[in-house]
Design a protein around this motif. Structure first.
Motif, short mmCIF file in Angstrom:
data_model
loop_
_atom_site.label_atom_id
_atom_site.label_comp_id
_atom_site.label_asym_id
_atom_site.label_seq_id
_atom_site.Cartn_x
_atom_site.Cartn_y
_atom_site.Cartn_z
N VAL A 7 49.24 -9.02 -34.98
CA VAL A 7 48.89 -8.77 -33.58
C VAL A 7 49.80 -9.55 -32.62
CG1 VAL A 7 47.01 -9.01 -31.90
CG2 VAL A 7 46.50 -8.26 -34.23
N LEU A 8 50.41 -10.65 -33.12
CA LEU A 8 51.32 -11.46 -32.30
C LEU A 8 52.44 -10.60 -31.71
CD1 LEU A 8 51.95 -14.46 -31.53
CD2 LEU A 8 53.42 -14.54 -33.54
N SER A 9 52.85 -9.57 -32.42
CA SER A 9 53.95 -8.72 -31.95
C SER A 9 53.47 -7.53 -31.12
CB SER A 9 54.76 -8.20 -33.15
OG SER A 9 55.37 -9.26 -33.83
N ALA A 10 52.16 -7.43 -30.90
CA ALA A 10 51.63 -6.31 -30.11
C ALA A 10 52.02 -6.47 -28.64
CB ALA A 10 50.11 -6.24 -30.24
N ASN A 11 51.86 -5.41 -27.88
CA ASN A 11 52.10 -5.47 -26.43
C ASN A 11 50.77 -5.81 -25.75
OD1 ASN A 11 52.52 -5.03 -23.74
ND2 ASN A 11 53.82 -3.22 -24.06
N PHE A 12 50.69 -7.03 -25.19
CA PHE A 12 49.42 -7.49 -24.64
C PHE A 12 49.07 -6.81 -23.33
CE2 PHE A 12 50.55 -10.60 -27.78
CZ PHE A 12 49.34 -10.84 -28.40
N LEU A 13 50.01 -6.04 -22.78
CA LEU A 13 49.68 -5.25 -21.59
C LEU A 13 48.83 -4.03 -21.96
CD1 LEU A 13 53.00 -5.31 -19.52
CD2 LEU A 13 50.81 -6.34 -18.91
N LEU A 15 46.87 -3.98 -25.21
CA LEU A 15 46.40 -4.44 -26.52
C LEU A 15 45.45 -3.43 -27.16
CD1 LEU A 15 46.44 -6.65 -28.65
CD2 LEU A 15 44.63 -7.83 -27.40
N GLU A 16 44.58 -2.84 -26.33
CA GLU A 16 43.60 -1.89 -26.89
C GLU A 16 44.32 -0.72 -27.57
OE1 GLU A 16 40.84 -0.31 -24.04
OE2 GLU A 16 39.41 0.26 -25.62
N LYS A 17 45.39 -0.26 -26.94
CA LYS A 17 46.16 0.86 -27.49
C LYS A 17 46.78 0.46 -28.85
CE LYS A 17 49.93 3.77 -25.97
NZ LYS A 17 51.22 3.25 -25.56
N ASP A 18 47.30 -0.75 -28.92
CA ASP A 18 47.91 -1.20 -30.17
C ASP A 18 46.85 -1.43 -31.26
OD1 ASP A 18 50.39 -0.97 -29.09
OD2 ASP A 18 50.85 -3.11 -29.01
N ILE A 19 45.69 -1.94 -30.87
CA ILE A 19 44.59 -2.10 -31.84
C ILE A 19 44.19 -0.73 -32.38
CG2 ILE A 19 42.17 -2.79 -32.15
CD1 ILE A 19 42.65 -4.98 -30.02
N GLU A 20 44.10 0.23 -31.47
CA GLU A 20 43.71 1.59 -31.86
C GLU A 20 44.75 2.20 -32.82
OE1 GLU A 20 41.10 4.28 -32.43
OE2 GLU A 20 40.66 2.42 -31.36
N MET A 21 46.02 1.93 -32.54
CA MET A 21 47.09 2.42 -33.42
C MET A 21 46.87 1.88 -34.84
SD MET A 21 50.04 1.36 -35.10
CE MET A 21 50.56 -0.17 -34.30
N ILE A 22 46.55 0.58 -34.95
CA ILE A 22 46.33 0.00 -36.29
C ILE A 22 45.07 0.59 -36.92
CG2 ILE A 22 45.94 -2.15 -37.60
CD1 ILE A 22 47.62 -3.61 -35.48
N ASN A 23 44.02 0.77 -36.10
CA ASN A 23 42.79 1.40 -36.61
C ASN A 23 43.09 2.76 -37.24
OD1 ASN A 23 41.07 -0.65 -35.79
ND2 ASN A 23 40.49 0.34 -33.86
N GLN A 24 43.95 3.53 -36.58
CA GLN A 24 44.25 4.90 -37.03
C GLN A 24 45.26 4.93 -38.17
OE1 GLN A 24 42.61 7.49 -35.83
NE2 GLN A 24 41.53 6.19 -34.35
N SER A 25 45.94 3.83 -38.41
CA SER A 25 47.03 3.81 -39.39
C SER A 25 46.51 3.54 -40.80
CB SER A 25 48.04 2.71 -39.01
OG SER A 25 47.51 1.44 -39.38
N GLN A 26 47.46 3.46 -41.74
CA GLN A 26 47.09 3.13 -43.12
C GLN A 26 47.02 1.62 -43.37
OE1 GLN A 26 49.46 5.05 -46.11
NE2 GLN A 26 49.20 7.07 -45.21
#
Ligand code: DX5
Ligand code: ZN
Length: 220
Positions: A7-13, A15-26
């Protein structure tokens, strides 16, 4: 192979979108890097971001504590949904006690080794551990270059785990790429953290999938 995007490399602007991407990923886990500016020369984020992850993430939170004094925070991170809590060997004077505290709090217990710390120092604690995290960069920052000596450490750690009949998983953290992932699997790694490789990719979900598929292909 377990894939744990950092998550350190996520875009904190967003964050919800990046969390969702991981949720949807493998991906299997969320890797959560907590830095105190004392144990490592950087400060990342703390409880408020952990709380946000707890609310939005649908996969286990793999929490890596880069703290000079982790003991007072174990119970709080467990309450905030940590499945794994990993502390640094170099930071814990009473490591056995810290490991027991993590387990009593209800999380799985991990120990991280810095690049200079030899694997054999875990000999008397390995049977108690759920996870060993091998730092393959010096902790503190994402996007650094992988340290090649990690392959040999991974092989040695696998031998120690077998010899002591431990169930500990081996996680590799730092500089993991699509190129070194299969080599790490061959060396005995069970889990790979990936920050920059995932989040600087034009298609992070595909890159996660490639990390999974590369390792599957190597297995076959
Ligand atoms: C470094 C952290 C890593 C980091 C990995 O101190 O422990 O988890 O986020 O990032 P990459 O994959 O970019 O090296
Ligand atoms: Zn980490």
């Amino acid at each position: 192979m377990i894939i744990s995007p950092s998550v350190l490399s996520a875009n904190f602007l967003h964050l919800e979108k990046d969390i969702e991407m991981i949720n949807q990923s493998q991906a299997d886990w969320f890797h959560v890097d907590i830095m105190d500016g004392v144990f490592v020369p950087n400060i990342s984020f703390g409880m408020p971001v952990m709380k946000a992850l707890q609310m939005a993430a649908t996969k286990p939170l793999d929490v890596h504590l880069m703290l000079a004094n982790p003991d007072p925070y174990i119970s709080e991170f467990t309450k905030l949904g940590a499945s794994y809590i990993t502390v640094h060997y170099e930071a814990c004077t009473h490591l056995h006690r810290t490991i027991q505290a993590i387990k009593q709090a209800g999380a799985k217990a991990g120990v991280a080794l810095n690049p200079h710390t030899p694997v054999h120092l875990l000999s008397d604690i390995i049977a108690e551990l759920d996870l060993v995290l091998l730092m393959s960069v010096n902790p503190g920052f994402g996007g650094q270059k992988f340290i090649e000596n990690t392959y040999d450490k991974c092989v040695e750690l696998k031998q120690l785990i077998r010899h002591k009949q431990s169930n500990a998983l081996i996680e590799i953290d730092g500089g993991v790429t699509l190129a070194n992932a299969p080599l790490l699997q061959n060396a005995g790694a069970d889990a790979l953290v990936a920050g920059n490789t995932v989040f600087s990719s034009p298609s992070p979900r595909e890159t996660i999938q490639q990390l999974k598929n590369l390792t599957v292909m190597k297995k076959a």
